[in-house]
Design an enzyme around this catalytic site. Structure first.
Site, PDB file in Angstrom:
ATOM      1  N   ASP A 207       0.980   3.815   0.805  1.00 20.85           N
ATOM      2  CA  ASP A 207       1.052   3.493  -0.621  1.00 20.85           C
ATOM      3  C   ASP A 207      -0.289   3.066  -1.227  1.00 20.85           C
ATOM      4  O   ASP A 207      -1.051   2.317  -0.605  1.00 20.85           O
ATOM      5  CB  ASP A 207       2.050   2.320  -0.754  1.00 20.85           C
ATOM      6  CG  ASP A 207       2.316   1.897  -2.166  1.00 20.85           C
ATOM      7  OD1 ASP A 207       2.923   2.680  -2.902  1.00 20.85           O
ATOM      8  OD2 ASP A 207       1.908   0.775  -2.542  1.00 20.85           O
ATOM      9  N   GLU A 270      -0.877   8.322  -0.468  1.00 23.10           N
ATOM     10  CA  GLU A 270      -0.500   8.424  -1.875  1.00 23.10           C
ATOM     11  C   GLU A 270      -1.736   8.199  -2.730  1.00 23.10           C
ATOM     12  O   GLU A 270      -2.276   7.106  -2.769  1.00 23.10           O
ATOM     13  CB  GLU A 270       0.537   7.362  -2.252  1.00 23.10           C
ATOM     14  CG  GLU A 270       1.048   7.552  -3.676  1.00 23.10           C
ATOM     15  CD  GLU A 270       1.207   6.261  -4.475  1.00 23.10           C
ATOM     16  OE1 GLU A 270       0.752   5.193  -4.039  1.00 23.10           O
ATOM     17  OE2 GLU A 270       1.786   6.356  -5.567  1.00 23.10           O
TER      18      GLU A 270
HETATM   19  C1  GLC Z   1       2.746   2.948  -5.582  1.00 24.38           C
HETATM   20  C2  GLC Z   1       4.247   3.092  -5.579  1.00 24.38           C
HETATM   21  C3  GLC Z   1       4.809   2.316  -6.761  1.00 24.38           C
HETATM   22  C4  GLC Z   1       4.464   0.869  -6.582  1.00 24.38           C
HETATM   23  C5  GLC Z   1       2.953   0.697  -6.444  1.00 24.38           C
HETATM   24  C6  GLC Z   1       2.612  -0.671  -5.944  1.00 24.38           C
HETATM   25  O1  GLC Z   1       2.149   3.597  -6.637  1.00 24.38           O
HETATM   26  O2  GLC Z   1       4.604   4.437  -5.580  1.00 24.38           O
HETATM   27  O3  GLC Z   1       6.193   2.496  -6.877  1.00 24.38           O
HETATM   28  O4  GLC Z   1       4.914   0.126  -7.696  1.00 24.38           O
HETATM   29  O5  GLC Z   1       2.394   1.592  -5.524  1.00 24.38           O
HETATM   30  O6  GLC Z   1       2.968  -0.808  -4.600  1.00 24.38           O
END
Ligand code: GLC
Length: 547
Positions: A207, A270
């Site tokens: 993440d 991500e």
């Molecule tokens: C990422 C996740 C999101 C979350 C953020 C903080 O972008 O996909 O849902 O709020 O990180 O962890």
């Protein structure tokens, strides 16, 4: 990637499951791990299954749920709302038995403020845990150490009144950023990853990585000259110092190093493309962290308009930036963005499912995408997402795309027996649901199933590099995937009118396999593609012999 990732190489797609919303097995209005396990037969293994080979489960860790699990209070357990570690073990074992891989979410940039480390850090500024987070002295006038902003609104700094120092939180104040420059912290995080790999997780979705490394000098981010009133206030600054410091590669490598200790584990980072670094550099960087097992999602389809040129460019820019042998991961919807059927319409979404599932690599579907689920209107009093609560009225809230899965036309769409579900069910559930579509050979679900089955049958469809654009104008985008003797041509008609499409390469044997809108076609030297249809044609003879 080729040698290490055998487990993943034959996967036809990944289904992203948001556990709160998949299936509620204990009637408390929130989905859980036992619920996902009950629904595995829908995903794979029975004749009527969708036939998807992998799942990615969004966070299920113990959490105060300020950001619905992306605020982790304990990295090695399961929140009771989702069940127990035993439930997770059983889910993984069942999934493996069905030949499915299981990817879990790993949240490295921040923990919850209820994590034991953060409590210790606040309790005792001299504790080792203090340096697991990012505490800084106030500016001389007592204000925050610099101008960095939180993604979820306001300053990225929160005052710790007891010590007079501020701590950094790139997201909520309840999500303090972890300090990856501390070797001890890194080593603990590596142990946490081992914990899940030892329990059988086949991969990690990692993440929010861009925030993991920030400027060691904590310089102010410069203003964004292009910012316009009414936009997301986070974009007031260009985040050149608060993200992406050069140490990021090493931090990411400390994650892939652990995956390397195991066999066949996959790491997908991500990261949305940003406006600062050249796109190809950004893409290569993620894959090159460890080019045998790391990859990055392509989220571009979630940010472009409904246009042939835009989709063709989105694919080709990414494909051409991929290092040799690297597998692409195309996402058209996820838990942070409006659903594809809402952005473009349900008819359009069906066509885009054909487009997405005929692209190279491992496509990522978002639960409900296969039945054309749409965003749900959330009344102001029912908003749960902290993003909407803190930055209201700008359309940034993510509840609409996180509402419960629509299984059937019974109460709560068959999701839960509770009187109340954690988010409301979409009003369209009596029409848009799994049960209805399972028995309808023209449904979105049926078409998704056909596409997944085609991907399973032809390994070459999952290859990274046999994509070829055939044609693009303002109405039609088509591409081929060469799979040896039999190859495939995908034609998508983005327009509202039928389009005559001349088939390339004389003398081939053509047949129509899939039509997104369930149209019947006849073929001569051309085919008339119906409006908004996505059509897959098979043709025999090796395309490379012809070109
Ligand atoms: C990422 C996740 C999101 C979350 C953020 C903080 O972008 O996909 O849902 O709020 O990180 O962890």
């Amino acid at each position: 990637m080729i040698e290490v990732m055998k487990v993943w190489q034959d996967k036809n797609a990944i289904m992203q499951i948001y556990p709160r919303s998949y299936y509620d097995s204990n009637g408390d209005g929130v989905g859980d791990l036992a619920g996902i396990r009950e629904k595995l037969s829908y995903l794979k293994g029975d004749d009527s299954s969708l036939g998807v080979d992998a799942i990615w489960i969004s966070p299920f860790y113990p959490s105060p749920m300020k950001d619905f699990g992306y605020d982790v209070a304990n990295y090695t357990d399961v929140d009771p709302i989702f069940g127990s570690l035993e439930d997770l073990d059983a889910l993984i074992a069942d999934a493996h038995e069905r030949g499915m891989a299981v990817m879990i979410d790993f949240v490295p940039n921040h923990s919850s403020n209820e994590h034991k480390w953060f409590k210790a850090a606040l309790e005792n500024p001299d504790s080792p845990e203090r340096d697991y987070y990012i505490f800084r002295d106030a500016a001389p006038d007592g204000s925050a150490p610099n101008n960095w902003l939180s993604v979820f609104g306001g300053s990225a700094w929160e005052l710790d009144e007891r010590s007079g120092q501020y701590y950094l939180h790139s997201f909520l104040p309840e999500q303090p950023d972890l300090n990856w420059s501390n070797p001890e912290l890194r080593s603990h995080m590596q142990d946490y990853i081992r914990f899940w790999f030892d329990r059988g997780a086949d991969g990690l979705r990692v993440d929010a990585i861009r925030w993991m490394a920030k400027d060691p000098e904590f310089r102010d981010d410069p203003p964004n000259e292009n910012f316009k009133d009414g936009q997301d206030p986070y974009n007031k600054l260009r985040h050149v110092y608060s993200r992406y410091s050069k140490e990021l590669d090493d931090y990411l490598r400390s994650i892939t190093e652990v995956a390397r200790e195991y066999k066949d584990r996959l790491i997908v980072f991500e990261d949305h493309l940003d406006e600062i670094t050249p796109v190809a550099d950004q893409i290569r960087r993620m894959f090159n962290v460890d080019n045998t097992l790391s990859a990055a999602f392509n989220f571009q389809a979630m940010h472009i308009p409904f246009s042939t040129w835009e989709f063709a460019e989105m694919v080709e820019r990414y494909q051409s930036a991929l290092p040799d042998g690297a597998l692409p991961f195309y996402c058209f919807s996820n838990h942070d963005e409006s659903r594809v059927a809402t952005r473009f319409g349900q008819t359009e979404a069906r066509m885009l499912t054909v487009l997405q599932l005929m692209l190279p690599g491992i496509p990522v579907l978002y639960y409900g995408q296969e039945i054309g689920m749409t965003d749900t209107y959330i009344e102001p009093g029912l908003v749960r997402d902290p993003f909407e609560l803190r930055v209201p009225g700008k359309g940034l809230g993510r509840d609409p795309q996180r509402t419960p899965m629509q299984w059937n036309a019974s109460s709560n769409a068959g999701f839960s027996s509770s009187d109340e579900t954690w988010l409301p069910i979409n009003d369209n559930y009596s029409e848009v649901n799994v049960e209805n579509q399972l028995s309808d050979s023209r449904s979105a679900l049926f078409i998704t199933k056909q596409l997944l089955s085609l991907r399973s049958k032809y390994a070459e469809l999952r290859n990274a590099d046999n994509y070829r654009r055939e044609y693009c104008d303002e109405s039609v985008f088509s591409f081929s995937r060469s799979c040896g003797i039999e190859s495939f041509l995908t034609i998508c008609n983005f327009s509202d009118n039928p389009v005559d499409y001349s088939l390339p390469y004389d003398g081939l044997d053509w047949s129509v396999l899939i039509s997104a809108q369930g149209c019947d076609y006849s073929i001569s030297d051309k085919i008339t593609i119906q409006p908004k249809d996505g059509v897959v044609l098979k043709f025999s003879r090796f395309i490379a012999d012809i070109i």
